[in-house]
Design an enzyme around this catalytic site. Structure first.
Site, PDB file in Angstrom:
ATOM      1  N   PHE A  72      26.960 -32.009 -25.243  1.00 43.21           N
ATOM      2  CA  PHE A  72      27.914 -32.894 -25.922  1.00 43.21           C
ATOM      3  C   PHE A  72      28.348 -32.324 -27.270  1.00 43.21           C
ATOM      4  O   PHE A  72      29.544 -32.189 -27.549  1.00 43.21           O
ATOM      5  CB  PHE A  72      27.271 -34.272 -26.086  1.00 43.21           C
ATOM      6  N   VAL A  73      27.404 -31.968 -28.119  1.00 42.10           N
ATOM      7  CA  VAL A  73      27.745 -31.409 -29.434  1.00 42.10           C
ATOM      8  C   VAL A  73      28.310 -30.013 -29.272  1.00 42.10           C
ATOM      9  O   VAL A  73      29.284 -29.639 -29.947  1.00 42.10           O
ATOM     10  CB  VAL A  73      26.505 -31.389 -30.349  1.00 42.10           C
ATOM     11  N   ARG A 124      30.238 -16.511 -29.472  1.00 41.20           N
ATOM     12  CA  ARG A 124      29.765 -16.334 -28.108  1.00 41.20           C
ATOM     13  C   ARG A 124      28.961 -17.577 -27.749  1.00 41.20           C
ATOM     14  O   ARG A 124      28.104 -18.013 -28.525  1.00 41.20           O
ATOM     15  CB  ARG A 124      28.895 -15.079 -27.985  1.00 41.20           C
ATOM     16  N   ILE A 179      15.157 -21.703 -21.034  1.00 41.71           N
ATOM     17  CA  ILE A 179      14.794 -21.410 -22.419  1.00 41.71           C
ATOM     18  C   ILE A 179      13.309 -21.686 -22.615  1.00 41.71           C
ATOM     19  O   ILE A 179      12.843 -22.817 -22.452  1.00 41.71           O
ATOM     20  CB  ILE A 179      15.647 -22.248 -23.393  1.00 41.71           C
ATOM     21  N   ALA A 196      20.559 -25.928 -28.305  1.00 39.38           N
ATOM     22  CA  ALA A 196      19.867 -26.174 -27.039  1.00 39.38           C
ATOM     23  C   ALA A 196      18.511 -26.834 -27.276  1.00 39.38           C
ATOM     24  O   ALA A 196      17.742 -26.412 -28.141  1.00 39.38           O
ATOM     25  CB  ALA A 196      19.687 -24.865 -26.280  1.00 39.38           C
ATOM     26  N   TYR A 247       9.252 -35.960 -28.779  1.00 35.07           N
ATOM     27  CA  TYR A 247      10.474 -35.209 -29.054  1.00 35.07           C
ATOM     28  C   TYR A 247      10.580 -34.872 -30.535  1.00 35.07           C
ATOM     29  O   TYR A 247      10.804 -33.707 -30.913  1.00 35.07           O
ATOM     30  CB  TYR A 247      11.693 -36.019 -28.602  1.00 35.07           C
ATOM     31  N   LYS A 292      10.371 -31.161 -32.591  1.00 37.79           N
ATOM     32  CA  LYS A 292      11.385 -30.667 -33.514  1.00 37.79           C
ATOM     33  C   LYS A 292      10.777 -30.322 -34.872  1.00 37.79           C
ATOM     34  O   LYS A 292      11.139 -29.319 -35.508  1.00 37.79           O
ATOM     35  CB  LYS A 292      12.497 -31.708 -33.675  1.00 37.79           C
ATOM     36  N   GLY A 317      33.138 -57.953 -22.422  1.00 36.45           N
ATOM     37  CA  GLY A 317      33.474 -59.294 -22.900  1.00 36.45           C
ATOM     38  C   GLY A 317      32.302 -60.257 -22.894  1.00 36.45           C
ATOM     39  O   GLY A 317      32.453 -61.424 -23.267  1.00 36.45           O
ATOM     40  N   ILE A 318      31.127 -59.787 -22.489  1.00 42.49           N
ATOM     41  CA  ILE A 318      29.941 -60.637 -22.497  1.00 42.49           C
ATOM     42  C   ILE A 318      29.557 -60.943 -23.947  1.00 42.49           C
ATOM     43  O   ILE A 318      29.442 -60.026 -24.752  1.00 42.49           O
ATOM     44  CB  ILE A 318      28.762 -59.938 -21.793  1.00 42.49           C
TER      45      ILE A 318
END
Length: 303
Positions: A10-11, A27, A43, A63, A134, A138, A183-184
């Site tokens: 996405f990014v 690249r 990876i 990644a 996660y 990082k 619309g809920i």
């Protein structure tokens, strides 16, 4: 020339568009064979980056493997370590050996913690408090990159974004947008919080600023839009961008959290009810940077 890993994500896709707009040579890599990309395979700590790194001066490492707050699913701890830690350090070590000048690492605000205290937004100087596997992966990658920078001389820049949104994004943001569009009536009117997010084009702009600005070297940069918003404000912004009414009903946050725990959606609802505010003032001052789009403008570009 710049190297972008995770370029099909996405990014990464948005960043490629910005690189093309600015006329910067780059690249892009992918794990599988795709036209226009340099394939690198899985990876991990043994990935061979030599071909991808040839002639590269700056690496932008996007990644990673993540966990899904909406479904509750996630990668196992070993895979997070393999990709996010071992894969990152292996790439960085090869980059330093090949003469790469600067390494940009996209981390996460979750390194600071899952929630901030009211009136005390997260800063780059906070003691890290990761609460998920996660975020812990990082943080470990950050620490080892800093060590590598000290021993090799390669400049390292760490960027910690909060939730990233934009056209085509998934996760909790997409789930909320679908609810607004349906619309809920949503029982979110009583929530009084502040949550920082970052529009993907704002993040891409910051990543490239960090890649090119001399003052970014060795820094931890927090990303975000100019203003944090409350959950009811976010719903109103979404409704305005989608072109539908914002239907909000009052409901005590404690009742929401109780129902969420019963339904197994505790983490998802905590994102709607609790604080996660980020102070991007140091980032803006250091790099003389301002996010190009405010939330109203950004959401209109999304729908």
């Amino acid at each position: 020339m710049l190297l972008v890993t995770g370029a099909t994500g996405f990014v990464g896709q948005d960043l490629q568009q910005e690189l093309c707009t600015r006329g910067l040579a780059f690249r892009a890599t992918s794990r599988t064979s795709r036209q226009g990309y340099s394939p690198v395979g899985d990876i991990d700590g043994a990935t061979d980056w030599s071909a991808a790194l040839s002639g590269i001066e700056i690496v932008i490492h996007l990644a990673a493997t993540n966990q899904n707050v909406v479904t509750g699913s996630g990668e196992d701890r070993e895979l997070l370590r393999t990709v996010n830690i071992e894969g990152t350090i292996n790439l960085a070590g090869q980059a330093a050996a090949s003469g790469v000048r600067r390494f940009i690492f996209l981390s996460t605000i979750k390194v600071n913690g899952e929630r901030s205290v009211k009136g005390h937004p997260f800063t780059p100087d906070d003691v890290p408090a990761p609460q998920t596997d996660y975020a812990a992966s990082k943080l470990e990658a950050e620490k080892r990159l800093i060590e590598l920078s000290r021993s090799s001389g390669m400049e390292v820049v760490i960027i910690r974004p909060p939730l990233v949104y934009g056209r085509g994004v998934g996760g909790s943001f997409r789930a909320l947008a679908k609810l607004v569009k349906s619309g809920i009536p949503l029982p979110l009117a009583s929530i009084s919080n502040r949550r920082s997010m970052v529009y993907v084009e704002n993040l891409s702009d910051l990543v490239l600023t960090a890649a090119l600005h001399p003052a970014a070297a060795g820094q931890v940069l927090l990303a975000g839009d100019v203003d944090a918003v409350s959950t009811p404000e976010l719903v109103r912004h979404l409704a305005a961008a989608i072109g539908c009414p914002a239907r909000l009903l009052p409901c005590p946050p404690l009742a929401l959290r109780t129902l969420a725990a019963v339904a197994g959606k505790k983490e998802l609802v905590s994102r709607l009810t609790e604080w996660l505010e980020v102070d991007i003032t140091p980032t803006r001052s250091l790099l003389d940077w301002t996010p190009p789009f405010d939330m109203g403008q950004a959401l209109k570009r999304c729908f």
